[in-house]
Design an enzyme around this catalytic site. Structure first.
Site, PDB file in Angstrom:
ATOM      1  NE  ARG A 167     -32.219  35.292  32.623  1.00  0.00           N
ATOM      2  CZ  ARG A 167     -31.356  36.318  32.934  1.00  0.00           C
ATOM      3  NH1 ARG A 167     -30.444  36.598  34.026  1.00  0.00           N
ATOM      4  NH2 ARG A 167     -31.359  36.769  31.619  1.00  0.00           N
ATOM      5  CG  ASP A 196     -34.747  37.707  33.677  1.00  0.00           C
ATOM      6  OD1 ASP A 196     -34.179  38.197  32.692  1.00  0.00           O
ATOM      7  OD2 ASP A 196     -33.083  38.448  34.281  1.00  0.00           O
ATOM      8  CG  HIS A 270     -34.029  40.833  31.737  1.00  0.00           C
ATOM      9  ND1 HIS A 270     -33.555  40.150  31.336  1.00  0.00           N
ATOM     10  CD2 HIS A 270     -32.998  41.981  31.655  1.00  0.00           C
ATOM     11  CE1 HIS A 270     -31.839  40.225  30.190  1.00  0.00           C
ATOM     12  NE2 HIS A 270     -31.700  41.101  30.632  1.00  0.00           N
ATOM     13  CD  GLU A 334     -28.144  42.018  29.137  1.00  0.00           C
ATOM     14  OE1 GLU A 334     -26.880  41.815  28.412  1.00  0.00           O
ATOM     15  OE2 GLU A 334     -28.827  41.625  29.741  1.00  0.00           O
ATOM     16  CD1 TRP A 400     -24.761  46.320  34.415  1.00  0.00           C
ATOM     17  CD2 TRP A 400     -24.021  44.344  33.286  1.00  0.00           C
ATOM     18  NE1 TRP A 400     -25.413  45.837  33.070  1.00  0.00           N
ATOM     19  CE2 TRP A 400     -24.916  45.171  32.324  1.00  0.00           C
ATOM     20  CE3 TRP A 400     -23.521  43.578  32.707  1.00  0.00           C
ATOM     21  CZ2 TRP A 400     -25.826  44.654  31.487  1.00  0.00           C
ATOM     22  CZ3 TRP A 400     -23.786  43.299  31.370  1.00  0.00           C
ATOM     23  CH2 TRP A 400     -25.095  43.977  30.687  1.00  0.00           C
ATOM     24  CE1 TYR A 423     -21.294  41.327  36.482  1.00  0.00           C
ATOM     25  CE2 TYR A 423     -22.663  40.012  34.439  1.00  0.00           C
ATOM     26  CZ  TYR A 423     -22.590  41.366  35.310  1.00  0.00           C
ATOM     27  OH  TYR A 423     -23.421  41.920  34.956  1.00  0.00           O
ATOM     28  CG  ASP A 425     -22.852  34.537  34.521  1.00  0.00           C
ATOM     29  OD1 ASP A 425     -21.091  35.269  34.761  1.00  0.00           O
ATOM     30  OD2 ASP A 425     -23.467  35.010  33.255  1.00  0.00           O
ATOM     31  CD1 TRP A 474     -24.788  36.980  35.713  1.00  0.00           C
ATOM     32  CD2 TRP A 474     -27.149  38.012  36.050  1.00  0.00           C
ATOM     33  NE1 TRP A 474     -25.247  39.046  35.976  1.00  0.00           N
ATOM     34  CE2 TRP A 474     -26.565  39.006  36.164  1.00  0.00           C
ATOM     35  CE3 TRP A 474     -28.382  37.487  35.778  1.00  0.00           C
ATOM     36  CZ2 TRP A 474     -27.139  40.563  36.313  1.00  0.00           C
ATOM     37  CZ3 TRP A 474     -29.544  38.775  36.085  1.00  0.00           C
ATOM     38  CH2 TRP A 474     -28.283  39.934  36.447  1.00  0.00           C
ATOM     39  CB  THR A 475     -28.189  30.585  38.026  1.00  0.00           C
ATOM     40  OG1 THR A 475     -30.162  31.359  37.191  1.00  0.00           O
ATOM     41  CG2 THR A 475     -27.713  31.504  38.563  1.00  0.00           C
ATOM     42  CD  GLU A 476     -28.025  33.355  31.784  1.00  0.00           C
ATOM     43  OE1 GLU A 476     -27.139  33.125  33.073  1.00  0.00           O
ATOM     44  OE2 GLU A 476     -28.079  34.626  31.404  1.00  0.00           O
TER      45      GLU A 476
HETATM   46  C1  ACM Z   1     -26.555  42.193  32.908  1.00  0.00           C
HETATM   47  O1  ACM Z   1     -25.468  41.200  33.820  1.00  0.00           O
HETATM   48  N1  ACM Z   1     -27.312  42.130  32.478  1.00  0.00           N
HETATM   49  C2  ACM Z   1     -26.391  43.042  34.614  1.00  0.00           C
END
Ligand code: ACM
Length: 656
Positions: A167, A196, A270, A334, A400, A423, A425, A474-476
């Site tokens: 990201r 991703d 992804h 996902e 997760w 998480y 983030d 996660w770095t969105e």
């Molecule tokens: C995830 O947070 N989609 C593994």
């Protein structure tokens, strides 16, 4: 290494010097399993030497190098024979354990592996004044450590941190800075989320377009300011990737810090960055395009094309050569079902293989990849979803969104990374007005600290399948290293303690006491962090869809017991769920039915809140009066939102 390695620091002084007690109590994070504090301290002098047995020389040089930088002392490393080094050693502390004895005239560190020695060296550094972490010589510091006896070993063998570099991209030097910060906390597993939808970050020689095309997008994306990052190529595109040489260097850098790097190559979902470069391996015809936002995207690999597996196997073959880790992460999370259910070739494959659902097709896909991974002597790990349609035989599950307990009960190894505790983030405060924009959620430090990796109800006989835990970043919305550090610390320090220290010994108040010196250490190291402060906001109410209309109307909450002092109340309306949000016209406070304060600005609360903090100037409260908080709101795009109302009334600073 089987022999016991010993490292002895500064045995040159024969006299006992019971100098003053150390100024502060030891503040080692993660908390050692056993630690006895004694009177007196060891003073590191400029003529101290480090004696090291043959297997301890590398760690001795590492320790000497760190100590020399800040003390300026020469600190010669002297090799001793292994017989004297192993005398009296305790070999029962496991492959990562160590014994550290600090007395007034010497420091003795013993371990049965170089990993244990390395962790002992980390603890010793944390016993010294925090300036020991300075990269330059610091004058006028009394370099002393309190006398202690420590026996230490980790509770779990997987103490991880995941960084999403797709990201947003962080270069090799930035990744190495993160590895240093991990080593300080005895974290031993770096999960590198290399691919991703938004970018492919690892050079693969056989498929050069993965990085010439897949590593770049037209801008920083995610609604972030272009100057929030410097990761631009010469042509102005945003992104970057690691060359194979850089990957090897990072793996070696990590190994020197006793960290295993687990690469993640995402499949079958992804996959948009890969498919933008090589659309022929996708489900459907494409073209595919690297998106500028996150989410679950329909660009997924096709299991119905033999060439897709050839491609993925070729990629993995290069990955196996680059990473020494016996474990490889293949994602698996996902995967949207639609592309496969709408694709004739995938439907034909499902029919042929007797697969009834897309979950079963994913499982079929993962099992096929696992065969290849196993044939190369590696073990596969994947996210929760890989267990849904029947779990691949030897796979490790990274839980997760659940399934960890069931997988462990089924005999699989499991790494616990539940969103609700791991998480990183998520927001660190409920007060978004004082935090950088985040993906959502709420994960305060204390909640991370309260994480218990062993799932409730798991048979004690099977608990050994829980390898440990991991913080995921996660770095969105995180475009630079300083922001990564802010999200990671101190929450990652809390996770280090969760995964290393004894469960019964954990104490949040003591952890936050130790954070004071931890923060000074991070200051010396130039690592950014969020300054911990307890959440002072109080929840005073909430709203439900039944209270929301499509036209403006007022909702009221009783705050009589919350109007405790004169001051400025900070009121925020925080959406928690629903597809829609609410527009806010104003927020006001009334005393016995008469309005006494109002903030008239318009705001919005929803998935992306805007100006949802309201300030109310409150006069001295009237005893016995009834106070009501009112907000005029209207549903935006619907009326299904749910949320909470928070109130914070800090006391006015005391007047002189
Ligand atoms: C995830 O947070 N989609 C593994």
């Amino acid at each position: 290494m089987n022999s016991t390695a010993t490292l002895i620091l500064g045995v040159c002084i024969g006299t006992l010097t019971f100098s003053a007690l150390a100024e502060t109590e030891p503040s080692i994070i993660p908390l050692p399993q056993r630690m006895e504090l004694h009177d007196g301290s060891f003073k590191l002098r400029s003529d101290a030497k480090i004696q090291a047995g043959p297997d301890a020389l590398k760690t001795a040089e590492f320790l000497a190098g760190t100590l020399r930088k800040s003390t300026g002392y020469p600190l010669a490393v002297v090799a001793t024979d292994s017989a004297s080094a192993t005398k009296d050693a305790n070999t029962n502390l496991g492959p990562e354990g160590y014994e550290l004895s600090v007395t007034a005239d010497s420091v003795v560190l013993r371990a049965s592996t170089s990993t244990g020695l390395f962790y002992g060296a980390q603890s010793l550094l944390q016993l010294l004044p925090t300036e020991i972490f300075s990269s330059q010589v610091v004058a006028n510091v009394n370099w002393q450590a309190p006398c202690v006896q420590i026996q230490d070993w980790p509770r779990f063998k997987w103490r991880g941190f995941m960084l999403d570099v797709s990201r947003h991209f962080y270069n090799k030097s930035e990744v190495e800075q993160i590895l240093d910060a991990m080593a300080l906390h005895k974290l031993n597993t770096f999960h590198w989320h290399l691919t991703d939808d938004n970018g492919w970050r690892i050079e693969i020689k056989k498929y050069p377009k993965l990085t010439s095309i897949g590593a770049w997008r037209s801008g920083v994306g995610f609604g972030l300011a272009s100057n929030s990052t410097a990761a631009y190529g010469p042509d102005g595109r945003y992104g970057g990737f690691y060359t194979q040489k850089e990957i090897r260097e990072v793996v070696a850098y990590a190994a020197d810090r006793h960290i295993t790097v687990i690469p993640e190559i995402e499949m079958p979902g992804h996959a948009l960055a890969a498919l933008t470069a090589y659309p022929e391996f996708g489900t459907g015809d494409g073209p595919f395009e690297i998106p500028m936002v996150g989410g679950v995207n329909p660009g997924i690999f096709s299991p119905a094309k033999p060439e897709t597996f050839q491609f993925l196997q070729d990629v993995l073959t290069e990955v196996f050569q680059l990473f020494s880790s016996p474990i490889v992460h293949i994602g698996g999370d996902e995967v949207p079902p639609e592309p496969w259910t709408h694709d004739a070739a995938c439907q034909a494959l499902m029919k042929k293989e007797g697969l009834k659902t897309p979950d079963e097709l994913e499982s079929w896909f993962i099992r096929r990849i696992e065969k290849f991974v196993n044939a190369h002597g590696k073990t596969l790990i994947g996210w929760s979803e890989i267990a849904r349609g029947g779990l691949a035989k030897n796979a490790i599950v990274m839980d997760w969104i659940g399934g960890g307990r069931e997988a462990a009960a089924d005999g699989h190894d499991v790494v616990m990374t539940p969103t609700s505790f791991c998480y990183l983030d998520y927001y660190q405060s409920r007060d978004h007005s004082t935090e950088p924009h985040a993906i959502g959620g709420y994960l305060p430090l204390q909640k991370v600290y309260e994480f218990e990796p062993v799932p409730a109800g798991l048979d004690p006989q099977l608990q050994h399948h829980i390898l440990g835990g991991q913080g995921n970043l996660w770095t969105e919305y995180i475009a630079n290293l300083k922001h990564v550090e802010y999200m990671a610390f101190p929450r990652l320090a809390a996770l280090a303690e969760v995964t290393w220290s004894a469960k019964e010994a954990r104490n949040f108040a003591d952890f936050t006491r130790r954070l004071q010196l931890e923060n000074k250490r991070l200051d010396q190291l130039g690592i950014n962090y969020r300054l911990y402060r307890p959440e002072t906001r109080i929840k005073v109410g909430s709203w439900m869809p039944s209270q929301i209309k499509s036209t403006p109307s007022a909702i009221e909450w009783d705050v009589t017991k919350n109007v405790t002092a004169e001051g400025t109340a900070r009121v925020s309306l925080d959406y928690t769920s629903g597809a829609c949000g609410i527009n806010i016209d104003w927020v006001a406070l009334s005393e016995d039915g008469k309005e006494i304060a109002r903030d008239n600005h318009t705001g919005f609360t929803g998935a992306s809140p805007r100006d949802s903090l309201y300030l109310l100037k409150i006069p001295a409260p009237k005893p016995g009066a009834h106070y009501a908080l009112r907000a005029q709101v209207a549903g935006f795009g619907g009326t299904d939102s749910v949320g909470d109302v928070f109130w914070d009334l800090p006391p006015l600073s005391s007047k002189p």
